[in-house]
Design an enzyme around this catalytic site. Structure first.
Site, PDB file in Angstrom:
ATOM      1  N   PHE A  99       0.873  -1.173   0.000  1.00 37.08           N
ATOM      2  CA  PHE A  99       0.000   0.000   0.000  1.00 37.08           C
ATOM      3  C   PHE A  99       0.914   1.227   0.000  1.00 37.08           C
ATOM      4  CE2 PHE A  99      -2.894   3.124   1.703  1.00 37.08           C
ATOM      5  CZ  PHE A  99      -4.131   2.733   1.229  1.00 37.08           C
ATOM      6  N   ASP A 137       2.573  -4.214   9.129  1.00 37.46           N
ATOM      7  CA  ASP A 137       1.357  -3.442   8.898  1.00 37.46           C
ATOM      8  C   ASP A 137       0.208  -4.445   8.885  1.00 37.46           C
ATOM      9  OD1 ASP A 137      -0.862  -2.179   7.708  1.00 37.46           O
ATOM     10  OD2 ASP A 137       0.428  -0.734   6.698  1.00 37.46           O
ATOM     11  N   TYR A 185     -10.720   1.229  10.617  1.00 38.69           N
ATOM     12  CA  TYR A 185     -11.945   1.470   9.845  1.00 38.69           C
ATOM     13  C   TYR A 185     -12.226   0.387   8.810  1.00 38.69           C
ATOM     14  CZ  TYR A 185      -8.366   3.813   6.960  1.00 38.69           C
ATOM     15  OH  TYR A 185      -7.224   4.105   6.268  1.00 38.69           O
ATOM     16  N   LYS A 186     -11.354  -0.616   8.731  1.00 38.61           N
ATOM     17  CA  LYS A 186     -11.604  -1.720   7.787  1.00 38.61           C
ATOM     18  C   LYS A 186     -12.397  -2.808   8.523  1.00 38.61           C
ATOM     19  CE  LYS A 186      -7.811  -0.142   4.983  1.00 38.61           C
ATOM     20  NZ  LYS A 186      -6.353  -0.060   4.863  1.00 38.61           N
ATOM     21  N   ARG A 240     -11.565  -6.216  -6.303  1.00 35.64           N
ATOM     22  CA  ARG A 240     -11.347  -6.727  -4.945  1.00 35.64           C
ATOM     23  C   ARG A 240     -12.684  -6.971  -4.261  1.00 35.64           C
ATOM     24  NH1 ARG A 240      -7.880  -3.145  -0.955  1.00 35.64           N
ATOM     25  NH2 ARG A 240      -9.712  -1.874  -1.282  1.00 35.64           N
TER      26      ARG A 240
HETATM   27  C1  PLP Z   1      -5.724   1.238   4.775  1.00 32.50           C
HETATM   28  C2  PLP Z   1      -4.234   1.199   4.877  1.00 32.50           C
HETATM   29  C3  PLP Z   1      -3.516   2.302   5.343  1.00 32.50           C
HETATM   30  C4  PLP Z   1      -4.232   3.572   5.703  1.00 32.50           C
HETATM   31  O1  PLP Z   1      -3.404   4.600   6.101  1.00 32.50           O
HETATM   32  P1  PLP Z   1      -4.009   5.905   6.793  1.00 32.50           P
HETATM   33  O2  PLP Z   1      -2.824   6.695   7.123  1.00 32.50           O
HETATM   34  O3  PLP Z   1      -4.753   5.433   8.027  1.00 32.50           O
HETATM   35  O4  PLP Z   1      -4.921   6.562   5.824  1.00 32.50           O
HETATM   36  C5  PLP Z   1      -2.131   2.165   5.454  1.00 32.50           C
HETATM   37  N1  PLP Z   1      -1.498   1.025   5.113  1.00 32.50           N
HETATM   38  C6  PLP Z   1      -2.174  -0.052   4.644  1.00 32.50           C
HETATM   39  C7  PLP Z   1      -1.455  -1.308   4.285  1.00 32.50           C
HETATM   40  C8  PLP Z   1      -3.561   0.017   4.510  1.00 32.50           C
HETATM   41  O5  PLP Z   1      -4.230  -1.043   4.044  1.00 32.50           O
END
Ligand code: PLP
Length: 418
Positions: free
Chosen positions: A135, A205, A230-231, A377
């Protein structure tokens, strides 16, 4: 759904799915979520659904704790303690000790803090290794941290090439437990051990893993972790993130550079010099976002009652079912690994016209999403999805592909968020 009882797709009938729903140990959680009628929600891996109790709790915090009690709520309503209290509630979901987790800020900001702390714990080492396909915010933050330290660099590799790059200059490795695009699950204990054997620190992560499967940070001996709420945790849009620091590092007391007053040992002494709190508290920076934390607190009430082994078992069954129902469809390639040990709780399907196909599905009430260049997805959230819905979603996808309706021009227009 037009298909009648006994309708068959692949090797499975809709009736068989209904029978699985009837004995699903997690079925009772469905009524805890406010999902609109006519929607099959396969995007809980991006934004979790709204728990029915959340609006009332947020209203109470706004009108009573804030509106009526005003500043007194910092002490009387436990606002000051909230980042720790929520951290203790998340700890069992990630296999951590309650004193190792705190809820604050965002995933990106928390990654900045733990990467910086990792560099300080490995003086003389200057390389940060990340996954080239991760990500991207994680990669951008690693670049930002490297840019602040003389000689430091962020190097991107693929997880399968990691071992070749683990030399004496690597300070830390950041990897996602579950890949946000393909849904691939990495071997947390094995990789952590190899990284540490090379003298580096391991940062996980867990954004796409927490709430989707049992995460074992402690048993894997992870050094640091970050994740969002939030997921799969259903904390609400932009709800605060969390970070984990292994206890052995808390005793040694690594510092992080966002040394705001909430990480100070005595924030209300208003001293001019920074004196970090002992323990995980030094990873705090600012006043907590109380409204977001209240929403998260409400969804954690649900998680307290959830058996993570049951979540994992249902997640694998739902994803197995979706893969079995979609793998033969025209133009579809299943990208997500088939082996259970290598799969999170989502299924990625490749289709050259994935974007309009997903839009056509959304118009039919089946909500998934799209990640460039060609991945559709679908997230599977065991607390609020049924087997029958998975069957229906696969049937809808088959109809969209067979009819070619996705070719309509309106499905190719793109919004800012895909
Ligand atoms: C959703 C997600 C984020 C989100 O980052 P924010 O700083 O909270 O917006 C970061 N890393 C991964 C791997 C994610 O899936």
């Amino acid at each position: 759904m037009s298909a009648g009882t006994g309708a068959r797709m692949g090797a499975t009938t809709r009736e068989e799915c209904a029978a699985l729903d009837a004995v699903d140990p997690l079925a009772a959680f469905r009524k805890e979520f406010a999902l609109p009628d006519g929607v099959i929600y396969l995007d809980g891996n991006s934004l979790g659904a709204l728990p029915v109790r959340t609006p009332e709790r947020v209203r109470q915090v706004v009108e009573e704790e804030w509106g009526r009690e005003l500043i007194r709520s910092w002490n009387d309503a436990g606002w000051f303690e909230q980042p720790y209290r929520l951290g203790r509630r998340i700890a069992p979901l990630i296999g951590a000790d309650p004193a190792e987790v705190v809820v604050c800020d965002t995933t990106s900001v928390n990654l900045f803090k733990v990467l910086s702390a990792a560099l300080r714990l490995r003086p003389g080492r200057r390389t940060l290794l990340g996954d080239a396909e991760a990500f991207p915010t994680d990669l951008y933050i690693a670049e930002g941290v490297a840019g602040l330290v003389e000689g430091a660099r962020s190097v991107l590799v693929r997880p399968e090439e990691l071992d070749r790059h683990l030399d004496g200059d690597v300070a830390a490795v950041v990897l996602s437990h579950v890949d946000y695009r393909t849904g691939e699950l990495l071997d947390m204990p094995g990789i952590t051990a190899r990284v540490q054997a090379a003298g580096a620190l391991m940062i996980w992560d867990v954004c796409h893993a927490v709430g989707a499967l049992p995460v074992e940070l402690g048993a894997s001996n992870a050094d640091f972790a970050i994740g969002c709420t939030y997921k799969y945790l259903n904390g609400g849009p932009g709800s605060p993130a969390f970070l984990y620091v292994a206890e052995r590092h808390l005793a040694a007391g690594p510092l992080q550079p966002l040394s705001g007053w909430f990480g100070h040992a005595r924030p209300f002494a208003f001293e001019p010099g920074y004196d970090p709190k002992p323990g995980i508290g030094r990873f705090l920076t600012s006043s907590p976002s109380l409204l977001g934390q209240a929403a998260l607190d409400t969804s954690l009430d649900l998680w307290e009652r959830v058996d993570l082994a049951a979540v994992r078992a249902k997640s694998l069954a739902l994803t197995d079912l979706f893969i079995a129902l979609t793998e033969g469809l025209d133009g579809i390639e299943v990208v997500t690994p088939r082996e259970h040990a290598r799969r999170g709780s989502q299924v990625a399907l490749r289709h050259t016209d994935g974007y309009p196909v997903v839009q056509a599905l959304i118009e039919r009430g089946v909500i998934g999403d799209f990640r460039a260049p060609d991945l559709m997805r679908f997230g599977f959230t065991p607390l609020y999805l049924s087997y029958t819905e998975v069957w229906d979603a696969a049937r809808q996808l088959a109809e969209v592909l067979e009819s070619g309706e996705w070719r309509a021009e309106r499905f190719s227009r793109r919004g800012a968020v895909t």
